[in-house]
Design a protein around this motif. Structure first.
Motif, PDB file in Angstrom:
ATOM      1  N   ALA A  33      13.991  71.929  44.124  1.00  0.00           N
ATOM      2  CA  ALA A  33      14.184  70.622  43.486  1.00  0.00           C
ATOM      3  C   ALA A  33      13.813  70.685  42.011  1.00  0.00           C
ATOM      4  O   ALA A  33      14.546  70.181  41.139  1.00  0.00           O
ATOM      5  CB  ALA A  33      13.350  69.560  44.204  1.00  0.00           C
ATOM      6  N   LEU A  34      12.685  71.307  41.726  1.00  0.00           N
ATOM      7  CA  LEU A  34      12.250  71.434  40.336  1.00  0.00           C
ATOM      8  C   LEU A  34      13.244  72.255  39.520  1.00  0.00           C
ATOM      9  O   LEU A  34      13.551  71.912  38.369  1.00  0.00           O
ATOM     10  CB  LEU A  34      10.863  72.079  40.286  1.00  0.00           C
ATOM     11  N   GLU A  35      13.788  73.307  40.110  1.00  0.00           N
ATOM     12  CA  GLU A  35      14.751  74.125  39.376  1.00  0.00           C
ATOM     13  C   GLU A  35      16.026  73.340  39.090  1.00  0.00           C
ATOM     14  O   GLU A  35      16.649  73.523  38.040  1.00  0.00           O
ATOM     15  CB  GLU A  35      15.057  75.410  40.151  1.00  0.00           C
ATOM     16  N   CYS A  36      16.419  72.444  40.008  1.00  0.00           N
ATOM     17  CA  CYS A  36      17.579  71.583  39.727  1.00  0.00           C
ATOM     18  C   CYS A  36      17.317  70.692  38.517  1.00  0.00           C
ATOM     19  O   CYS A  36      18.198  70.502  37.669  1.00  0.00           O
ATOM     20  CB  CYS A  36      17.900  70.726  40.957  1.00  0.00           C
ATOM     21  N   ILE A  37      16.101  70.152  38.426  1.00  0.00           N
ATOM     22  CA  ILE A  37      15.731  69.327  37.267  1.00  0.00           C
ATOM     23  C   ILE A  37      15.781  70.162  35.991  1.00  0.00           C
ATOM     24  O   ILE A  37      16.358  69.751  34.966  1.00  0.00           O
ATOM     25  CB  ILE A  37      14.321  68.738  37.437  1.00  0.00           C
ATOM     26  N   HIS A  38      15.166  71.332  36.037  1.00  0.00           N
ATOM     27  CA  HIS A  38      15.141  72.198  34.861  1.00  0.00           C
ATOM     28  C   HIS A  38      16.553  72.561  34.424  1.00  0.00           C
ATOM     29  O   HIS A  38      16.885  72.482  33.227  1.00  0.00           O
ATOM     30  CB  HIS A  38      14.339  73.462  35.176  1.00  0.00           C
ATOM     31  N   LEU A  95      22.778  67.217  39.420  1.00  0.00           N
ATOM     32  CA  LEU A  95      21.622  68.070  39.670  1.00  0.00           C
ATOM     33  C   LEU A  95      20.329  67.259  39.646  1.00  0.00           C
ATOM     34  O   LEU A  95      19.425  67.484  40.460  1.00  0.00           O
ATOM     35  CB  LEU A  95      21.560  69.204  38.641  1.00  0.00           C
ATOM     36  N   LEU A  96      20.245  66.326  38.725  1.00  0.00           N
ATOM     37  CA  LEU A  96      19.067  65.458  38.657  1.00  0.00           C
ATOM     38  C   LEU A  96      18.921  64.669  39.961  1.00  0.00           C
ATOM     39  O   LEU A  96      17.835  64.597  40.545  1.00  0.00           O
ATOM     40  CB  LEU A  96      19.200  64.509  37.466  1.00  0.00           C
ATOM     41  N   THR A  97      20.018  64.090  40.422  1.00  0.00           N
ATOM     42  CA  THR A  97      19.987  63.304  41.645  1.00  0.00           C
ATOM     43  C   THR A  97      19.681  64.179  42.855  1.00  0.00           C
ATOM     44  O   THR A  97      18.898  63.800  43.738  1.00  0.00           O
ATOM     45  CB  THR A  97      21.339  62.591  41.847  1.00  0.00           C
ATOM     46  N   LEU A  98      20.291  65.369  42.892  1.00  0.00           N
ATOM     47  CA  LEU A  98      20.065  66.290  44.003  1.00  0.00           C
ATOM     48  C   LEU A  98      18.593  66.670  44.118  1.00  0.00           C
ATOM     49  O   LEU A  98      18.063  66.822  45.230  1.00  0.00           O
ATOM     50  CB  LEU A  98      20.923  67.546  43.827  1.00  0.00           C
ATOM     51  N   ALA A  99      17.916  66.815  42.996  1.00  0.00           N
ATOM     52  CA  ALA A  99      16.500  67.195  43.029  1.00  0.00           C
ATOM     53  C   ALA A  99      15.679  66.214  43.852  1.00  0.00           C
ATOM     54  O   ALA A  99      14.842  66.608  44.689  1.00  0.00           O
ATOM     55  CB  ALA A  99      15.955  67.274  41.604  1.00  0.00           C
ATOM     56  N   ALA A 145      12.792  64.337  48.770  1.00  0.00           N
ATOM     57  CA  ALA A 145      12.538  63.190  49.653  1.00  0.00           C
ATOM     58  C   ALA A 145      13.050  63.397  51.069  1.00  0.00           C
ATOM     59  O   ALA A 145      12.612  62.695  51.987  1.00  0.00           O
ATOM     60  CB  ALA A 145      13.189  61.939  49.063  1.00  0.00           C
ATOM     61  N   ALA A 146      13.959  64.345  51.272  1.00  0.00           N
ATOM     62  CA  ALA A 146      14.634  64.491  52.560  1.00  0.00           C
ATOM     63  C   ALA A 146      13.677  64.923  53.671  1.00  0.00           C
ATOM     64  O   ALA A 146      12.695  65.642  53.421  1.00  0.00           O
ATOM     65  CB  ALA A 146      15.764  65.515  52.440  1.00  0.00           C
ATOM     66  N   PRO A 147      13.945  64.523  54.896  1.00  0.00           N
ATOM     67  CA  PRO A 147      13.090  64.911  56.023  1.00  0.00           C
ATOM     68  C   PRO A 147      13.083  66.416  56.277  1.00  0.00           C
ATOM     69  O   PRO A 147      12.178  66.923  56.945  1.00  0.00           O
ATOM     70  CB  PRO A 147      13.682  64.143  57.212  1.00  0.00           C
ATOM     71  N   GLU A 148      14.078  67.147  55.751  1.00  0.00           N
ATOM     72  CA  GLU A 148      14.065  68.608  55.898  1.00  0.00           C
ATOM     73  C   GLU A 148      12.906  69.257  55.147  1.00  0.00           C
ATOM     74  O   GLU A 148      12.578  70.422  55.394  1.00  0.00           O
ATOM     75  CB  GLU A 148      15.386  69.202  55.396  1.00  0.00           C
ATOM     76  N   THR A 149      12.306  68.537  54.199  1.00  0.00           N
ATOM     77  CA  THR A 149      11.092  69.025  53.532  1.00  0.00           C
ATOM     78  C   THR A 149       9.915  68.696  54.444  1.00  0.00           C
ATOM     79  O   THR A 149       9.563  67.525  54.604  1.00  0.00           O
ATOM     80  CB  THR A 149      10.926  68.355  52.153  1.00  0.00           C
ATOM     81  N   PRO A 150       9.308  69.712  55.072  1.00  0.00           N
ATOM     82  CA  PRO A 150       8.355  69.479  56.161  1.00  0.00           C
ATOM     83  C   PRO A 150       6.968  69.026  55.688  1.00  0.00           C
ATOM     84  O   PRO A 150       5.973  69.769  55.749  1.00  0.00           O
ATOM     85  CB  PRO A 150       8.292  70.833  56.871  1.00  0.00           C
ATOM     86  N   LEU A 151       6.924  67.788  55.211  1.00  0.00           N
ATOM     87  CA  LEU A 151       5.684  67.166  54.778  1.00  0.00           C
ATOM     88  C   LEU A 151       5.674  65.732  55.281  1.00  0.00           C
ATOM     89  O   LEU A 151       6.724  65.180  55.641  1.00  0.00           O
ATOM     90  CB  LEU A 151       5.576  67.176  53.244  1.00  0.00           C
ATOM     91  N   SER A 152       4.519  65.105  55.265  1.00  0.00           N
ATOM     92  CA  SER A 152       4.451  63.703  55.630  1.00  0.00           C
ATOM     93  C   SER A 152       5.217  62.857  54.614  1.00  0.00           C
ATOM     94  O   SER A 152       5.453  63.291  53.470  1.00  0.00           O
ATOM     95  CB  SER A 152       2.988  63.245  55.667  1.00  0.00           C
ATOM     96  N   GLY A 153       5.592  61.653  55.028  1.00  0.00           N
ATOM     97  CA  GLY A 153       6.278  60.752  54.107  1.00  0.00           C
ATOM     98  C   GLY A 153       5.450  60.463  52.880  1.00  0.00           C
ATOM     99  O   GLY A 153       5.985  60.399  51.763  1.00  0.00           O
ATOM    100  N   ASP A 154       4.136  60.313  53.045  1.00  0.00           N
ATOM    101  CA  ASP A 154       3.256  60.045  51.896  1.00  0.00           C
ATOM    102  C   ASP A 154       3.251  61.218  50.924  1.00  0.00           C
ATOM    103  O   ASP A 154       3.277  61.026  49.697  1.00  0.00           O
ATOM    104  CB  ASP A 154       1.831  59.759  52.374  1.00  0.00           C
ATOM    105  N   ALA A 169       9.253  62.658  39.086  1.00  0.00           N
ATOM    106  CA  ALA A 169       9.951  61.673  38.256  1.00  0.00           C
ATOM    107  C   ALA A 169       9.227  61.456  36.935  1.00  0.00           C
ATOM    108  O   ALA A 169       9.860  61.363  35.871  1.00  0.00           O
ATOM    109  CB  ALA A 169      10.088  60.353  39.011  1.00  0.00           C
ATOM    110  N   ARG A 170       7.918  61.377  36.989  1.00  0.00           N
ATOM    111  CA  ARG A 170       7.163  61.135  35.755  1.00  0.00           C
ATOM    112  C   ARG A 170       7.137  62.352  34.851  1.00  0.00           C
ATOM    113  O   ARG A 170       7.077  62.217  33.626  1.00  0.00           O
ATOM    114  CB  ARG A 170       5.756  60.650  36.117  1.00  0.00           C
TER     115      ARG A 170
END
Length: 304
Positions: A82-87, A127-131, A136-145, A155-156
């Motif tokens: 995600a970060l690389e998409c932003i960059h 690319l910005l939107t994809l990041a 945020a997607a559920p495929e990223t295995p972390l809690s929602g928080d 974003a900041r």
């Protein structure tokens, strides 16, 4: 070159390959849920802007800071992508005629040269939107928080108070060159904010305590400053063939840099000081911090 430096280069190459593979999948022609279609020309322009080599230093910092803190490797890989998409979106837009007007990036035609300006703008937007989709997607295995915290921090780092705001200051610097304090602020935003995020992200992924998060955040600020000083030094001392992009453009546009203001010798001394501070910030991690210490040395001493 020390053994830890050699190991770092091997790790950097391995991380770059893992991120490249992840990005290949994310930028495939296959639509995701709720997507209607992926237009070929736009997708190819996005791939041209992302899958074109590069050291993948920012993704490496995400992966290594997460490893240091015991974070989930798959989550770290997706946040790194995600970060690389932003960059890469920022590079696509920076290269546009309305911005830095560059024809080369990593030794290849920039997106607006290979395609056209309108497609390059849309590729950057996508690319910005994809990041944020990836983070945020559920495929990223972390809690929602945890995902929400990472999305907010990214974003900041990328927005008005970070990279995009830094680019605005950079454009303004062509009209009214900033003083030294202004240059420091501009560079901390345009270059440093994403590098700071990359280092702090590992602690966010792992759910580390505030002390660990603060140490990695400060480490990111330090090497972000070192990265920009090294970049400005290369802009003066290197050539386009070595860098894979035009050199001397800041001086040609009348923009101030710390290297231009203080001189080459000051820059080299400052880089040594920043590396020492970065290494000190990692001392609490013991031997586990060796790879990030090597990363600091690489950032400061790189030749391209």
């Amino acid at each position: 070159m020390t053994e830890s430096d050699r190991l770092f280069l091997d790790d950097l190459a391995s991380a770059a390959q893992a991120v490249e593979t992840c990005l290949e999948g994310l930028l495939s022609p296959v639509c995701r849920v709720d997507e209607i279609a992926r237009p070929d020309r736009l997708l190819n322009a996005m791939r041209h802007g992302v899958l074109n080599g590069g050291k993948r230093m920012r993704p490496y910092l995400v992966l290594e800071s997460a490893r240091l803190c015991g974070g989930d490797p798959q989550a770290a890989l997706r946040i790194a992508a995600a970060l690389e998409c932003i960059h890469c979106y920022s590079l696509v837009h920076d290269d546009l005629p309305a911005m830095d007007d560059d024809d080369l990036r990593r030794g290849k035609p920039t997106v607006h040269i290979a395609y056209d300006e309108a497609t390059a703008i849309l590729a950057g937007d996508s690319l910005l939107t994809l990041a944020f989709d990836i983070a945020a997607a559920p495929e990223t295995p972390l809690s929602g928080d945890a995902r929400a915290s990472l999305v907010c921090a990214l974003a900041r780092a990328a927005g008005i108070g970070g990279m995009a705001g830094g680019q605005a200051l950079d454009l303004a610097a062509e009209i009214t060159p900033p003083d030294e304090a202004g240059i420091v602020t501009l560079q901390a935003m345009k270059t440093g904010a994403l590098i700071r995020f990359a280092c702090e992200a590992g602690a966010l992924i792992a759910g580390s305590d505030q002390s660990t998060r603060a140490s990695l955040r400060r480490y990111g600020e330090v090497i972000g400053r070192a990265f920009q000083i090294a970049d400005d030094l290369l802009d003066i001392t290197s050539d386009a063939a070595s860098l894979g992009k035009a050199t001397g453009k800041d001086e040609g546009r009348g923009k101030g840099t710390l290297v231009g203001l203080r001189g080459v010798n000051w820059a080299r001394d400052e880089l040594a000081r920043l590396v020492a501070e970065a290494e000190s910030l990692l001392s609490a991690f013991g031997d586990r911090g060796e790879k990030l210490k090597a990363a600091a040395r690489f950032v400061a001493n790189r030749k391209s």
